[in-house]
Design a protein around this motif. Structure first.
Motif, PDB file in Angstrom:
ATOM      1  N   THR A 176       0.816  -1.217   0.000  1.00 53.70           N
ATOM      2  CA  THR A 176       0.000   0.000   0.000  1.00 53.70           C
ATOM      3  C   THR A 176       0.846   1.262   0.000  1.00 53.70           C
ATOM      4  OG1 THR A 176      -0.018  -0.008   2.419  1.00 53.70           O
ATOM      5  CG2 THR A 176      -1.853  -1.115   1.317  1.00 53.70           C
ATOM      6  N   GLY A 177       2.129   1.139   0.316  1.00 49.66           N
ATOM      7  CA  GLY A 177       2.976   2.319   0.481  1.00 49.66           C
ATOM      8  C   GLY A 177       2.792   2.929   1.864  1.00 49.66           C
ATOM      9  N   ASP A 178       1.851   2.371   2.632  1.00 47.68           N
ATOM     10  CA  ASP A 178       1.477   2.899   3.940  1.00 47.68           C
ATOM     11  C   ASP A 178       2.264   2.141   5.020  1.00 47.68           C
ATOM     12  OD1 ASP A 178       0.086   4.285   5.791  1.00 47.68           O
ATOM     13  OD2 ASP A 178      -1.814   3.210   5.534  1.00 47.68           O
ATOM     14  N   THR A 179       3.535   2.486   5.167  1.00 41.97           N
ATOM     15  CA  THR A 179       4.394   1.749   6.114  1.00 41.97           C
ATOM     16  C   THR A 179       3.986   2.029   7.553  1.00 41.97           C
ATOM     17  OG1 THR A 179       6.115   2.500   4.630  1.00 41.97           O
ATOM     18  CG2 THR A 179       6.839   1.209   6.504  1.00 41.97           C
ATOM     19  N   ALA A 180       4.129   1.031   8.411  1.00 40.87           N
ATOM     20  CA  ALA A 180       3.956   1.295   9.842  1.00 40.87           C
ATOM     21  C   ALA A 180       5.056   2.263  10.264  1.00 40.87           C
ATOM     22  CB  ALA A 180       4.087  -0.016  10.618  1.00 40.87           C
ATOM     23  N   THR A 181       4.782   3.070  11.279  1.00 43.98           N
ATOM     24  CA  THR A 181       5.855   3.934  11.775  1.00 43.98           C
ATOM     25  C   THR A 181       6.897   3.041  12.439  1.00 43.98           C
ATOM     26  OG1 THR A 181       4.849   4.172  13.953  1.00 43.98           O
ATOM     27  CG2 THR A 181       4.214   5.803  12.271  1.00 43.98           C
ATOM     28  N   PRO A 182       8.125   3.530  12.546  1.00 47.08           N
ATOM     29  CA  PRO A 182       9.136   2.729  13.255  1.00 47.08           C
ATOM     30  C   PRO A 182       8.667   2.375  14.668  1.00 47.08           C
ATOM     31  CG  PRO A 182      10.166   4.585  12.123  1.00 47.08           C
ATOM     32  CD  PRO A 182       8.690   4.760  11.974  1.00 47.08           C
ATOM     33  N   GLU A 183       7.924   3.285  15.308  1.00 47.03           N
ATOM     34  CA  GLU A 183       7.428   3.021  16.669  1.00 47.03           C
ATOM     35  C   GLU A 183       6.395   1.892  16.653  1.00 47.03           C
ATOM     36  OE1 GLU A 183       7.479   6.171  15.241  1.00 47.03           O
ATOM     37  OE2 GLU A 183       9.379   6.642  16.230  1.00 47.03           O
ATOM     38  N   ASP A 184       5.524   1.898  15.636  1.00 41.33           N
ATOM     39  CA  ASP A 184       4.542   0.803  15.527  1.00 41.33           C
ATOM     40  C   ASP A 184       5.251  -0.530  15.305  1.00 41.33           C
ATOM     41  OD1 ASP A 184       2.331   2.428  15.804  1.00 41.33           O
ATOM     42  OD2 ASP A 184       1.991   2.644  13.642  1.00 41.33           O
ATOM     43  N   ALA A 185       6.286  -0.501  14.456  1.00 46.07           N
ATOM     44  CA  ALA A 185       7.030  -1.734  14.169  1.00 46.07           C
ATOM     45  C   ALA A 185       7.705  -2.239  15.442  1.00 46.07           C
ATOM     46  CB  ALA A 185       8.067  -1.484  13.071  1.00 46.07           C
ATOM     47  N   GLN A 186       8.280  -1.330  16.226  1.00 40.89           N
ATOM     48  CA  GLN A 186       8.928  -1.727  17.477  1.00 40.89           C
ATOM     49  C   GLN A 186       7.894  -2.215  18.481  1.00 40.89           C
ATOM     50  OE1 GLN A 186      11.796  -2.524  18.663  1.00 40.89           O
ATOM     51  NE2 GLN A 186      10.980  -2.779  20.744  1.00 40.89           N
ATOM     52  N   ASP A 187       6.776  -1.529  18.560  1.00 44.12           N
ATOM     53  CA  ASP A 187       5.735  -1.922  19.513  1.00 44.12           C
ATOM     54  C   ASP A 187       5.307  -3.378  19.251  1.00 44.12           C
ATOM     55  OD1 ASP A 187       3.602  -1.327  21.493  1.00 44.12           O
ATOM     56  OD2 ASP A 187       2.328  -1.729  19.757  1.00 44.12           O
ATOM     57  N   ALA A 188       5.045  -3.683  17.969  1.00 45.64           N
ATOM     58  CA  ALA A 188       4.558  -5.032  17.640  1.00 45.64           C
ATOM     59  C   ALA A 188       5.660  -6.080  17.813  1.00 45.64           C
ATOM     60  CB  ALA A 188       4.030  -5.047  16.207  1.00 45.64           C
ATOM     61  N   THR A 189       6.852  -5.788  17.309  1.00 44.85           N
ATOM     62  CA  THR A 189       7.918  -6.807  17.399  1.00 44.85           C
ATOM     63  C   THR A 189       8.362  -6.995  18.853  1.00 44.85           C
ATOM     64  OG1 THR A 189       9.545  -5.105  16.790  1.00 44.85           O
ATOM     65  CG2 THR A 189       8.760  -6.541  15.022  1.00 44.85           C
ATOM     66  N   GLY A 190       8.328  -5.911  19.625  1.00 42.92           N
ATOM     67  CA  GLY A 190       8.665  -6.034  21.048  1.00 42.92           C
ATOM     68  C   GLY A 190       7.635  -6.896  21.774  1.00 42.92           C
ATOM     69  N   LYS A 191       6.360  -6.692  21.454  1.00 40.30           N
ATOM     70  CA  LYS A 191       5.305  -7.507  22.084  1.00 40.30           C
ATOM     71  C   LYS A 191       5.459  -8.969  21.673  1.00 40.30           C
ATOM     72  CE  LYS A 191       1.369  -4.471  22.889  1.00 40.30           C
ATOM     73  NZ  LYS A 191       0.783  -3.402  22.060  1.00 40.30           N
ATOM     74  N   ILE A 192       5.811  -9.182  20.399  1.00 46.00           N
ATOM     75  CA  ILE A 192       5.979 -10.564  19.929  1.00 46.00           C
ATOM     76  C   ILE A 192       7.120 -11.227  20.695  1.00 46.00           C
ATOM     77  CG2 ILE A 192       6.713 -11.974  17.942  1.00 46.00           C
ATOM     78  CD1 ILE A 192       5.124  -9.953  16.168  1.00 46.00           C
ATOM     79  N   ARG A 193       8.227 -10.490  20.880  1.00 43.71           N
ATOM     80  CA  ARG A 193       9.349 -11.107  21.608  1.00 43.71           C
ATOM     81  C   ARG A 193       8.941 -11.397  23.064  1.00 43.71           C
ATOM     82  NH1 ARG A 193      13.789 -11.615  19.166  1.00 43.71           N
ATOM     83  NH2 ARG A 193      13.689  -9.666  18.014  1.00 43.71           N
ATOM     84  N   GLY A 194       8.143 -10.510  23.631  1.00 42.18           N
ATOM     85  CA  GLY A 194       7.656 -10.749  24.991  1.00 42.18           C
ATOM     86  C   GLY A 194       6.818 -12.031  25.061  1.00 42.18           C
ATOM     87  N   LEU A 195       5.995 -12.239  24.046  1.00 40.48           N
ATOM     88  CA  LEU A 195       5.167 -13.451  24.019  1.00 40.48           C
ATOM     89  C   LEU A 195       6.039 -14.698  23.848  1.00 40.48           C
ATOM     90  CD1 LEU A 195       2.478 -14.955  23.886  1.00 40.48           C
ATOM     91  CD2 LEU A 195       2.291 -14.307  21.481  1.00 40.48           C
ATOM     92  N   LEU A 196       7.054 -14.600  23.001  1.00 43.51           N
ATOM     93  CA  LEU A 196       7.955 -15.745  22.805  1.00 43.51           C
ATOM     94  C   LEU A 196       8.643 -16.099  24.122  1.00 43.51           C
ATOM     95  CD1 LEU A 196       9.664 -14.798  19.396  1.00 43.51           C
ATOM     96  CD2 LEU A 196       7.671 -16.249  19.767  1.00 43.51           C
ATOM     97  N   GLU A 197       8.988 -15.072  24.876  1.00 40.67           N
ATOM     98  CA  GLU A 197       9.639 -15.307  26.166  1.00 40.67           C
ATOM     99  C   GLU A 197       8.664 -16.005  27.126  1.00 40.67           C
ATOM    100  OE1 GLU A 197      11.854 -11.905  27.484  1.00 40.67           O
ATOM    101  OE2 GLU A 197      11.896 -12.671  29.540  1.00 40.67           O
ATOM    102  N   GLU A 198       7.424 -15.537  27.074  1.00 42.03           N
ATOM    103  CA  GLU A 198       6.410 -16.151  27.957  1.00 42.03           C
ATOM    104  C   GLU A 198       6.211 -17.632  27.616  1.00 42.03           C
ATOM    105  OE1 GLU A 198       2.587 -14.029  27.744  1.00 42.03           O
ATOM    106  OE2 GLU A 198       1.652 -15.995  28.054  1.00 42.03           O
ATOM    107  N   VAL A 199       6.185 -17.952  26.316  1.00 37.64           N
ATOM    108  CA  VAL A 199       5.879 -19.349  25.965  1.00 37.64           C
ATOM    109  C   VAL A 199       7.112 -20.252  25.938  1.00 37.64           C
ATOM    110  CG1 VAL A 199       3.735 -18.863  24.716  1.00 37.64           C
ATOM    111  CG2 VAL A 199       5.865 -18.897  23.441  1.00 37.64           C
ATOM    112  N   ARG A 200       8.301 -19.697  25.630  1.00 35.83           N
ATOM    113  CA  ARG A 200       9.479 -20.581  25.509  1.00 35.83           C
ATOM    114  C   ARG A 200      10.720 -20.094  26.261  1.00 35.83           C
ATOM    115  NH1 ARG A 200       8.493 -24.758  21.428  1.00 35.83           N
ATOM    116  NH2 ARG A 200       6.421 -25.214  22.169  1.00 35.83           N
ATOM    117  N   GLY A 201      10.620 -19.009  26.984  1.00 33.67           N
ATOM    118  CA  GLY A 201      11.752 -18.566  27.797  1.00 33.67           C
ATOM    119  C   GLY A 201      12.651 -17.564  27.086  1.00 33.67           C
TER     120      GLY A 201
END
Ligand code: PEP
Length: 258
Positions: A176-201
């Motif tokens: 779309t050309g409509d990139t997430a802001t760098p902050e949005d990208a960090q927010d989502a990837t940071g949350k994903i890493r937090g979830l990975l830590e919760e499920v697998r350490g």
């Protein structure tokens, strides 16, 4: 933990074999100094044999954009992990939003594909992401976390963090050309890493590469790669020209050094 950056091209349903050949010929000399990043090119099945042949003994990994989790049998139109390995593929995109939305792939199917890729020794790049409506109604994390949890409902405990890659690809940002802001990208990837830590350490979570995908291009790759939990990009449109993909690869290679 230091994770090696990764830049991945998703050609989608583009390029005939001759065009694929020309692209790889143009890409190889342009990435000679990109030793700081892993490079994957996800190409249509019809070009995969040729791209795998041309990239053997180079830093580029040839990958498929999809496969089926059974190894053989009455699955007309499908391609299996042993078939991909047979022609030299090393990686595969799993659960791209276009597969989920256009071809009806469910979280369960995506999880089975991720598990089979890992057990076959193919590196899966598992795509997750929300629609615009889901984001606007506050449902982004419910969607993304559900997609990830489904994978871990099936993935064996023996899997290590280096065996799997996730790509956060908000659907509203793809093509779309409509990139997430760098902050949005960090927010989502940071949350994903937090979830990975919760499920697998912590060790597992620290080793998993998480890519961002959605209108990444040479003009915005620097600020996206600068985010702490973004380890690279999965790129559609801007990967179709070797010159522009090489710029992205070189940016990824330089991004996390020092
Ligand atoms: C994609 O195909 O995964 C993608 C992110 O596409 P684009 O870079 O064109 O948004």
């Amino acid at each position: 933990m230091a994770r090696r950056p990764m830049m991945a091209a998703n050609w989608k349903m583009n390029k005939l074999v001759g065009e694929a050949r020309e692209y790889i010929e143009q890409l190889l000399p342009r990435i000679e100094d990109a030793g700081g990043a892993d490079i994957a090119v996800f190409v249509p099945f019809t070009a995969l044999n040729e791209v795998a042949r041309m990239t053997r003994d180079t830093p580029i990994v040839a990958g498929a954009q999809n496969f089926y989790y059974e190894d053989s049998g009455a699955f007309t139109g499908e391609v299996s992990a042993p078939m991909l390995l047979d022609i030299g593929a090393g990686a595969v995109v799993v659960g791209h939003s276009e597969r989920r939305e256009v071809f009806g792939e469910t979280d369960e199917m995506v999880a089975r594909k991720a598990v089979r890729a890992v057990s076959a020794g193919l590196l899966p790049v598992v795509c997750v992401g929300e629609t615009k409506e889901e984001r606007d109604s506050g449902g982004m994390w419910e969607k993304v976390s559900g997609q990830i949890r489904a994978v871990f409902d099936h993935l064996g405990d023996e899997t290590s963090g280096g065996d799997i890659v996730f790509a956060y690809e908000p659907i509203w940002a793809i093509g779309t050309g409509d990139t997430a802001t760098p902050e949005d990208a960090q927010d989502a990837t940071g949350k994903i890493r937090g979830l990975l830590e919760e499920v697998r350490g912590e060790d597992f979570a620290g080793a998993v590469r998480i890519l961002y995908g959605g209108s990444v291009k040479p003009e915005n790759v620097g600020e996206i790669m600068a985010q702490e939990d973004v380890d690279g990009g999965l790129v559609g449109g801007a990967s179709l020209k070797a010159e522009s993909f090489a710029e992205l690869v070189n940016a990824a290679s330089n991004a996390k050094s020092g």
